[in-house]
Motif scaffolding. Structure first.
Motif, PDB file in Angstrom:
ATOM      1  N   GLY A 120       0.804  -1.222   0.000  1.00  0.00           N
ATOM      2  CA  GLY A 120       0.000   0.000   0.000  1.00  0.00           C
ATOM      3  C   GLY A 120       0.830   1.262   0.000  1.00  0.00           C
ATOM      4  N   ALA A 121       2.104   1.152   0.368  1.00  0.00           N
ATOM      5  CA  ALA A 121       2.982   2.317   0.412  1.00  0.00           C
ATOM      6  C   ALA A 121       3.682   2.582  -0.922  1.00  0.00           C
ATOM      7  CB  ALA A 121       4.025   2.142   1.513  1.00  0.00           C
ATOM      8  N   VAL A 122       3.532   1.684  -1.889  1.00  0.00           N
ATOM      9  CA  VAL A 122       4.179   1.867  -3.185  1.00  0.00           C
ATOM     10  C   VAL A 122       3.468   2.978  -3.961  1.00  0.00           C
ATOM     11  CG1 VAL A 122       4.715   0.791  -5.416  1.00  0.00           C
ATOM     12  CG2 VAL A 122       4.963  -0.528  -3.288  1.00  0.00           C
ATOM     13  N   GLU A 123       4.238   3.922  -4.464  1.00  0.00           N
ATOM     14  CA  GLU A 123       3.676   5.023  -5.245  1.00  0.00           C
ATOM     15  C   GLU A 123       3.729   4.702  -6.733  1.00  0.00           C
ATOM     16  OE1 GLU A 123       5.065   8.977  -4.219  1.00  0.00           O
ATOM     17  OE2 GLU A 123       5.886   8.194  -2.346  1.00  0.00           O
ATOM     18  N   TYR A 124       2.817   5.338  -7.477  1.00  0.00           N
ATOM     19  CA  TYR A 124       2.739   5.122  -8.929  1.00  0.00           C
ATOM     20  C   TYR A 124       2.739   6.453  -9.649  1.00  0.00           C
ATOM     21  CZ  TYR A 124       1.817   0.101  -8.877  1.00  0.00           C
ATOM     22  OH  TYR A 124       1.941  -1.255  -8.742  1.00  0.00           O
ATOM     23  N   GLY A 157       0.148   4.022 -13.900  1.00  0.00           N
ATOM     24  CA  GLY A 157       0.720   3.077 -14.844  1.00  0.00           C
ATOM     25  C   GLY A 157       2.055   2.492 -14.452  1.00  0.00           C
ATOM     26  N   LEU A 158       2.899   3.251 -13.742  1.00  0.00           N
ATOM     27  CA  LEU A 158       4.262   2.800 -13.487  1.00  0.00           C
ATOM     28  C   LEU A 158       4.607   2.905 -12.002  1.00  0.00           C
ATOM     29  CD1 LEU A 158       6.094   4.439 -16.516  1.00  0.00           C
ATOM     30  CD2 LEU A 158       5.857   1.987 -16.085  1.00  0.00           C
ATOM     31  N   PRO A 159       4.955   1.780 -11.370  1.00  0.00           N
ATOM     32  CA  PRO A 159       5.374   1.846  -9.967  1.00  0.00           C
ATOM     33  C   PRO A 159       6.697   2.583  -9.848  1.00  0.00           C
ATOM     34  CG  PRO A 159       5.784  -0.347 -10.854  1.00  0.00           C
ATOM     35  CD  PRO A 159       5.019   0.404 -11.897  1.00  0.00           C
ATOM     36  N   GLN A 160       6.852   3.321  -8.753  1.00  0.00           N
ATOM     37  CA  GLN A 160       8.084   4.064  -8.522  1.00  0.00           C
ATOM     38  C   GLN A 160       9.065   3.240  -7.692  1.00  0.00           C
ATOM     39  OE1 GLN A 160       8.456   7.458 -10.014  1.00  0.00           O
ATOM     40  NE2 GLN A 160       7.034   6.093 -11.062  1.00  0.00           N
ATOM     41  N   TYR A 161      10.337   3.402  -8.003  1.00  0.00           N
ATOM     42  CA  TYR A 161      11.397   2.647  -7.342  1.00  0.00           C
ATOM     43  C   TYR A 161      12.302   3.619  -6.567  1.00  0.00           C
ATOM     44  CZ  TYR A 161      10.630  -1.832  -9.793  1.00  0.00           C
ATOM     45  OH  TYR A 161      10.124  -3.022 -10.241  1.00  0.00           O
ATOM     46  N   VAL A 171       5.983  -4.298  -9.978  1.00  0.00           N
ATOM     47  CA  VAL A 171       6.317  -3.626  -8.726  1.00  0.00           C
ATOM     48  C   VAL A 171       7.541  -4.232  -8.046  1.00  0.00           C
ATOM     49  CG1 VAL A 171       4.866  -5.039  -7.205  1.00  0.00           C
ATOM     50  CG2 VAL A 171       5.286  -2.659  -6.628  1.00  0.00           C
ATOM     51  N   TYR A 172       7.982  -5.404  -8.477  1.00  0.00           N
ATOM     52  CA  TYR A 172       8.954  -6.149  -7.689  1.00  0.00           C
ATOM     53  C   TYR A 172      10.407  -5.971  -8.146  1.00  0.00           C
ATOM     54  CZ  TYR A 172       4.608  -7.879  -5.912  1.00  0.00           C
ATOM     55  OH  TYR A 172       3.348  -7.919  -5.367  1.00  0.00           O
TER      56      TYR A 172
END
Length: 487
Positions: free
Chosen positions: A311-315, A420-424, A451-452
């Protein structure tokens, strides 16, 4: 929808979910794939403009990683793989199209000699200061923009590293994890005195920096492959292969609940219960191949730890604006396209001249010239709220300023990729490790997707294969699958 012993349910019909289902089905595992929408493929989407076939999502895949090309061959698309016709790209910066430098690692040069006139004289001198600086402390991770700026100055980050990374992640180089985005360079930088020495070490090794999709055509021709007819054909071909191997694919089946359950009324919770589109399925294993926010919701009860991390992953959200012009109206556009640094304050972040980059586009539509622009980076969600006509007008304005293009299109198509794109960001891979550790504590559950360990198509396929192989190896599934075959 069937329920069988040894049965696996894959949740999510993007390329990762499809690749996982294909791996399972071709191994003889009964599998059902559930996709929430009416369309398979996720960010791989085939479309049409003025009668011409086009990609409305990803348009190429890294060829120096084998997974995606191998999958295309496995599902019958091998004879349609096609390298770009040209990869001569530019950077639109300081009010001019400037040739994309060669001899860098994701925009990081070994020295200033490869940069041409991309930077100012002061910017070039700042790059050269890297060799005179003492070694920098990197630690377990660092933002690539911050580290490169410390060694070589902000200008090389702002005018080359940032637009290249922006084409992959639609993110901010000053937040993106160096360890995640350019792992080989990260490793070499920890053992070399200067950043330039680290770049040279990567180049000597022949390693590629990361699995990248790239929105401009800025890499060597051998680095990327497309498909005659569009990368968007791949999901359908994989789906057909899954069905041919006995798998089941159900669209318009959003999963609303995922929980552990007993197989036979016993207290042991050794199976999974999936609620989708008002129906209930039972499975011995589940592969969760959805975006982070969806996975977080589904895992909230069964793994609060994994759910919180996901849930903390930003996009980042973005839009693609595809144009068709009369070919007779187009002349003098250079190479395969150009990237745009955000520091220059333009609306578009890249443009790809599809009819020059891909021979199949020209062959199928010789009277048209197809190009596309991309708009939107992390933190620029307001761009996506502009209506289609506004995005088209803004793109045409930037194209005219960059290339002198004055022709009017015969057709346009705006495709929005919301989230569309997960942030790393820095620490992303540590977060992924925590997610995987929490998920591994639940028998018969694995996760995969962008995401991984990478947002590119090969990375998604590799993630899916890893998840599927671990599921296949679980004792419960192996016993169940053998029992199914006997039946």
């Amino acid at each position: 929808m069937h329920t069988r012993t040894g049965h696996v349910v894959v949740i999510g019909g993007g390329i990762a979910g499809l690749a996982a289902a294909h791996r399972l089905a071709t191994a003889g595992v009964p599998v059902t794939l559930l996709e929430a929408t009416h369309q398979l493929g996720g960010k791989l989407q085939a479309g049409e403009i003025a009668g011409a076939p086009v990609d409305l999502g990803a348009e190429s895949m890294l060829a120096r990683r084998p997974e995606a090309v191998a999958l295309a061959r496995a599902v019958g698309l091998g004879d349609r793989l096609q390298a770009p016709a040209t990869t001569s790209a530019a950077v639109w910066t300081r009010d001019a199209l400037r040739p994309m430098p060669k001899g860098h690692v994701m925009g990081v040069p070994a020295d200033a000699t490869v940069l041409g006139d991309l930077l100012t004289e002061e910017g070039l001198r700042r790059v050269e200061r890297d060799r005179d600086l003492p070694p920098s402390e990197i630690g377990d991770d660092i933002a690539i923009g911050a580290y490169v700026a410390e060694r070589m100055g902000h200008e090389i980050v702002d005018r080359l590293v940032e637009p290249l990374l922006g084409g992959v992640y639609a993110g901010d180089a000053y937040r993106i994890s160096m360890r995640a985005a350019v792992p080989k360079l990260f490793d070499e930088a920890r053992t070399h005195r200067t950043l330039g020495d680290a770049v040279r070490a990567v180049q000597r090794s022949g390693a590629q920096p990361a699995d990248v999709a790239g929105s401009g055509a800025a890499q060597p021709a051998a680095a990327f492959m497309g498909i005659d007819g569009g990368i968007g054909l791949l999901p359908g071909a994989v789906a057909d292969a899954v069905r041919a191997a006995g798998g089941e694919i159900v669209t318009e089946a959003p999963v609303t609940a995922l929980r552990r359950t007993a197989a036979d009324g016993s207290p042991a919770q050794d199976r999974w219960e999936i609620t989708a589109a008002g129906r209930t399925l039972h499975a011995d294993a589940v592969v969760l191949a959805t975006p982070a926010w969806s996975a977080a919701a589904l895992l909230a009860d069964v793994s609060p730890t994994a759910s919180a991390e996901l849930g903390a992953v930003e996009y980042a959200s973005m839009a693609l604006v595809t144009f068709a012009f009369r070919r007779a109206d187009i002349e003098g556009l250079p190479g395969s396209g150009f990237l745009v640094p955000p520091v220059d304050g333009r609306t578009i972040k890249a443009s790809t001249f599809s009819s020059q980059k891909w021979q199949w586009v020209t062959d199928r539509s010789p009277d048209l010239f197809v190009l596309r622009t991309s708009v939107g980076r992390h933190g620029e969600e307001e761009q996506l709220h502009r209506d289609d006509a506004d995005l088209v007008a803004a793109s045409l304005k930037d194209l005219a300023a960059a290339t002198g293009l004055t022709a009017r299109p015969v057709a346009t198509e705006v495709t929005r990729w919301i989230g569309g794109l997960p942030q790393y960001p820095v620490g992303h891979l540590t977060r992924v490790a925590r997610i995987r550790e929490a998920v591994a504590a639940l028998p018969g559950l694995r996760v995969c997707g962008a995401v991984y360990e990478g947002v590119g198509i090969p990375a998604c396929v590799a993630s899916a294969h890893h998840a599927a192989d671990e599921i296949i190896a679980t004792p419960t599934l192996a016993r169940g699958t053998r029992r199914d075959r006997r039946e």
